[in-house]
Design a protein around this motif. Structure first.
Motif: not given
Length: 516
Positions: A246-271
């Motif tokens: 669950i922890p790595p899957v949540l991390l994946i969703f937080a990073v990729l989900g924010s980029i693909l959903g248009g909620l964050a730029t790649p730099t913001e998602a990387a942070a």
């Protein structure tokens, strides 16, 4: 001889890199030498080097490339805190009692680590040290074991977030804009990292499926190569499996989900990813675990709530509900900060953060120094007429656009035997991709198909980087010959993956067209 100075320059570059001298200095040294040689022979205007300062400024102010050190830090924290080890050990016990079960678990863990770290070296070394001895003890063929570990580790190059995709997105966006200028379009479109992440997602999963299919078929046809693991090993409980997945899957969703959903730029998602990795590492190391987990939940709630109901406290027309929401957000942020401080204390005490920052700085310096040196090299290559030669050569190849792309793919594949993906991406691709786009190839599809080809460069003997990583981490009974022979079937599977994306372009283009 002066008419072929650009070709001599390229040959000299390959010789310099093969000599073992640091890559960035080899590239820059060859560029400076041929710049002055061309000036002395009267075939190059030396004032062209004045544009190098602009390229340096463009690099250090590039908002996209800032994501690279943050993603590298995210992966380094997960690797140094031994989260990858827990994942491998639990997955190995889950699938180990099947024929080829350990191989399946290594491929699945490789895919999970690829999506949460994106660092090939760390993944290959971690699995070489943990999974490989387990596979050998279970009676696995050394060649098959080495091939599976090596290949699963390279998934970090094609499954986002990946440093290769970030660099490729920058290169392809510049090439696309250049192609539009040459077509007379001055209101040019740019391509984003998010589009390339979306485009590479399904092809990456196709490669994972091909690897799993190969392991299952090989295990069925040659069970002696992949016997079941020790039956005395207790299968993990459902709660143990969920605790590591669950922890790595949540991390994946937080990073990729924010980029693909248009909620964050790649730099913001990387942070976001780096902060998430810090919290995971701190929780893994023990003390103040409840505070850290509570903080992680608080930050997730804050991100969702602020997205659904944003509040700007500087406005003077806010109602009571906005003030209550604002106060709640401040409380959630304070709780998150408390958890981050507790996690930071844990990783500092165990010196995890020291090692992670050191490896991040080393890798980031290597990548950016190579990009800077490549900027110098391409300036000199253009000054010697190399860009015009490449464009003319590609445009006049038999077979038109398809023939030009086939030759380019072959050249990139052969160069992968000798050069790293960074050198190929920042030296070779900027010279050929504008012409390929002008010939009619879709830039996003082109980027993905080149990414799969570049991923193969990690596996191709004699200089594939994954082969070296595994050679350094493998037990003594695994020879270099075992590693070379083990990766050969997977290189064939990579070629099949390229063919799948080639003949069904929608595999790469459908998701970005829907999401962007």
């Amino acid at each position: 001889m002066t008419a072929y100075l650009d070709l001599l320059m390229f040959a000299a570059l390959i010789v310099a890199i093969m000599s073992g001298f640091p890559v960035a200095f080899s590239i820059a040294g060859v560029a400076v030498f041929f710049a002055y040689l061309g000036w002395w022979l009267g075939v190059m205007d030396i004032s062209l080097l004045g544009a190098f300062g602009q390229r340096v400024f463009g690099l250090i102010s590039n908002q996209v490339l800032i994501a690279i050190p943050l993603f590298v830090l995210m992966g380094a924290l997960l690797e140094k805190s031994r989260i990858a080890e827990d994942l491998l050990e639990t997955m190995g016990r889950t699938f180990g009692q099947l024929r080829g079960g350990l191989g399946i678990s290594v491929v699945l863990v490789g895919a999970l680590l690829a999506a949460s770290t994106g660092i090939v070296g760390a993944t290959v070394v971690a699995m070489g040290m943990i999974a490989l001895p387990t596979m050998l003890r279970a009676g696995y063929n050394p060649r098959i074991s080495a091939g599976i570990v090596c290949t699963a580790g390279t998934l970090g190059q094609i499954i986002p977030p990946s440093t290769l995709l970030i660099i490729l997105a920058d290169v392809m966006s510049n090439a696309y804009q250049q192609a539009q200028y040459e077509q007379g379009k001055f209101a040019v479109e740019a391509l984003s990292v998010g589009q390339f992440f979306a485009a590479a997602l399904i092809p990456g999963l196709v490669l994972v499926s091909l690897y799993l299919l190969y392991v299952l078929i090989h295990g069925a046809l040659r069970p002696q190569d992949m016997p079941p693991a020790d039956l005395s090993l207790a299968k993990p409980s459902r709660s143990e499996i969920l605790a590591v997945i669950i922890p790595p899957v949540l991390l994946i969703f937080a990073v990729l989900g924010s980029i693909l959903g248009g909620l964050a730029t790649p730099t913001e998602a990387a942070a976001v990813g780096a902060v998430g990795a810090l919290l995971m590492s701190g929780a893994r190391l023990g003390q103040h675990r409840k505070i850290i987990l509570t903080a992680a939940i608080a930050l997730i709630v804050l991100a969702i709530a602020a997205g659904v109901f944003p509040v700007r406290l500087q406005r003077n027309d806010l109602g009571l509900g906005s003030y209550i929401a604002g106060a709640s957000y401040i409380a959630l942020a304070a709780l998150g900060l408390l958890g981050l401080l507790a996690a930071l204390r844990n990783v500092l005490r165990e010196r995890v953060v020291h090692d992670a920052v050191t490896s991040t700085m080393t890798m980031t310096a290597m990548i950016f120094a190579t990009i800077l040196a490549a900027g110098m090299f391409s300036l000199v290559f253009i000054g010697l007429g190399g860009e015009d030669r490449v464009a003319h050569w590609l445009a006049n190849l038999p077979g038109g656009a398809t023939g030009a792309l086939l030759v380019t793919m072959l050249i990139v594949f052969v160069m992968g035997f000798f050069l790293d993906f960074v050198e190929i991406s920042v030296i070779v691709l900027p010279l050929v991709t504008p012409t390929l786009i002008l010939l009619g190839h879709d830039p996003i599809w082109l980027g993905v198909i080149l990414a799969i080809n570049l991923q193969t460069s990690f596996l191709t003997p004699p200089f594939g980087f994954s082969l070296f990583y595994l050679r350094g981490a493998a037990p003594p009974e695994i020879t270099t010959g075992h590693i070379y022979q083990g990766v050969l079937p997977f290189i064939g599977l990579q070629a099949i993956g390229v063919c799948v994306v080639w003949f069904w372009p929608s595999i790469a283009t459908w998701l970005p067209s829907v999401m962007f």
